[in-house]
Design an enzyme around this catalytic site. Structure first.
Site, PDB file in Angstrom:
ATOM      1  N   PRO A  99      32.659  43.001  39.811  1.00  0.00           N
ATOM      2  CG  PRO A  99      32.070  44.203  37.944  1.00  0.00           C
ATOM      3  CD  PRO A  99      33.023  43.430  38.383  1.00  0.00           C
ATOM      4  CD  GLU A 126      35.980  46.424  28.448  1.00  0.00           C
ATOM      5  OE1 GLU A 126      34.772  46.179  28.699  1.00  0.00           O
ATOM      6  OE2 GLU A 126      36.676  47.434  28.542  1.00  0.00           O
ATOM      7  NE  ARG A 164      37.550  50.526  61.106  1.00  0.00           N
ATOM      8  CZ  ARG A 164      36.425  50.361  61.870  1.00  0.00           C
ATOM      9  NH1 ARG A 164      35.828  49.147  61.347  1.00  0.00           N
ATOM     10  NH2 ARG A 164      36.041  51.144  62.559  1.00  0.00           N
ATOM     11  CG  ASP A 179      32.790  50.325  63.647  1.00  0.00           C
ATOM     12  OD1 ASP A 179      33.137  51.560  64.078  1.00  0.00           O
ATOM     13  OD2 ASP A 179      33.769  49.338  63.203  1.00  0.00           O
TER      14      ASP A 179
END
Ligand code: ADE
Length: 249
Positions: A99, A126, A164, A179
């Protein structure tokens, strides 16, 4: 493209890549996806992959040794020449999913799709010992401002978006151009048959057969939809002066 994934849960990667366009891409050898269990690179009887944090605090931290050894084993087995070449395409990104990484985007997906190989490290618990970030990873990626229980789902998201884009993976390359996000705009509304459903009709212009009019309508709709839902994206999109008037109205 070859993708090597380091994880404590290789089984998580089985089903997502065994269906649809991925199955085809793997069968056609456009991509190979290989998982390595970090636990296999431990040397103690208990196969310990984590330990308490120095300085205290809740939660366990992934130890550096098995992660370094796994990456080094992959590099010497499958990429022995990497690191000795100056060619851009031979550079081997080692990406930690966390993150704290740079926020993943369609632009980063295009960037990663240009490499021949990627190594992805999925964090767990963690956190990961800081030396993995500093001395091993060449990049850190987050898929959004929320915390998952591990990097596995994030790795799958990144792989899906990158694979993709590889030549030959999607049936029609044209669908990539249309897209959402490819040109920094959301996609225009799409319809299929029937032309009228429960009294809701498809816009006349789409039935007109006038391709220039259809292209103009789609571009306008993409801009208006982006303005309504994600106005911050318009700052980076390249718009003609006529199109800028559309959003100033
Ligand atoms: N690991 C845990 N949360 C994550 C996130 N948001 N992105 C990437 N890896 C993660």
């Amino acid at each position: 493209m070859r993708i090597d994934i380091l994880t404590l849960f290789p089984q998580m990667f089985q089903s997502p890549f065994s269906v649809g366009i991925f199955q085809r891409a793997v069968e056609q050898k456009l991509v190979s996806i290989n998982t390595y269990n970090i636990r296999d690179y431990t040397h103690d009887a208990h196969h310990t992959v984590d330990d308490y944090a120095y300085g205290g605090g809740a939660g366990m931290i992934l130890k550096p040794e098995p992660i370094f050894e796994a990456v080094e084993a992959i590099i010497s087995e499958v990429h022995p020449k990497e690191g000795t070449s100056d060619r851009e395409s031979d550079v081997l990104p080692i990406i930690l999913l966390t993150p704290q990484g740079r926020l993943f985007s369609q632009e980063i997906a295009y960037e990663l799709s240009g490499y021949r190989c990627l190594i992805l490290i999925c964090g767990r618990y963690e956190g990961v010992d800081e030396r993995v970030r500093q001395q091993l990873a060449t990049d850190e990626i987050s898929i959004g401002d929320y915390v998952l229980s591990g990097g596995e789902l994030a790795a799958m998201v990144v792989i899906d978006a990158v694979v993709r884009l590889l030549p030959g993976v999607l049936g029609s390359e044209a669908s990539l151009v249309e897209d959402s996000h490819t040109f920094g705009l959301l996609e225009y509304p799409q319809y299929t048959r029937p032309a009228a459903y429960r009294g809701w009709s498809v816009p006349d212009v789409l039935l007109s057969g006038n391709h220039a009019q259809i292209a103009k309508w789609r571009r306008e709709q993409a801009i208006l939809r982006t303005l309504e839902r994600r106005p911050e994206l318009l700052d980076k999109a390249s718009l003609s002066s006529e199109e800028k008037q559309l959003i100033d109205r």
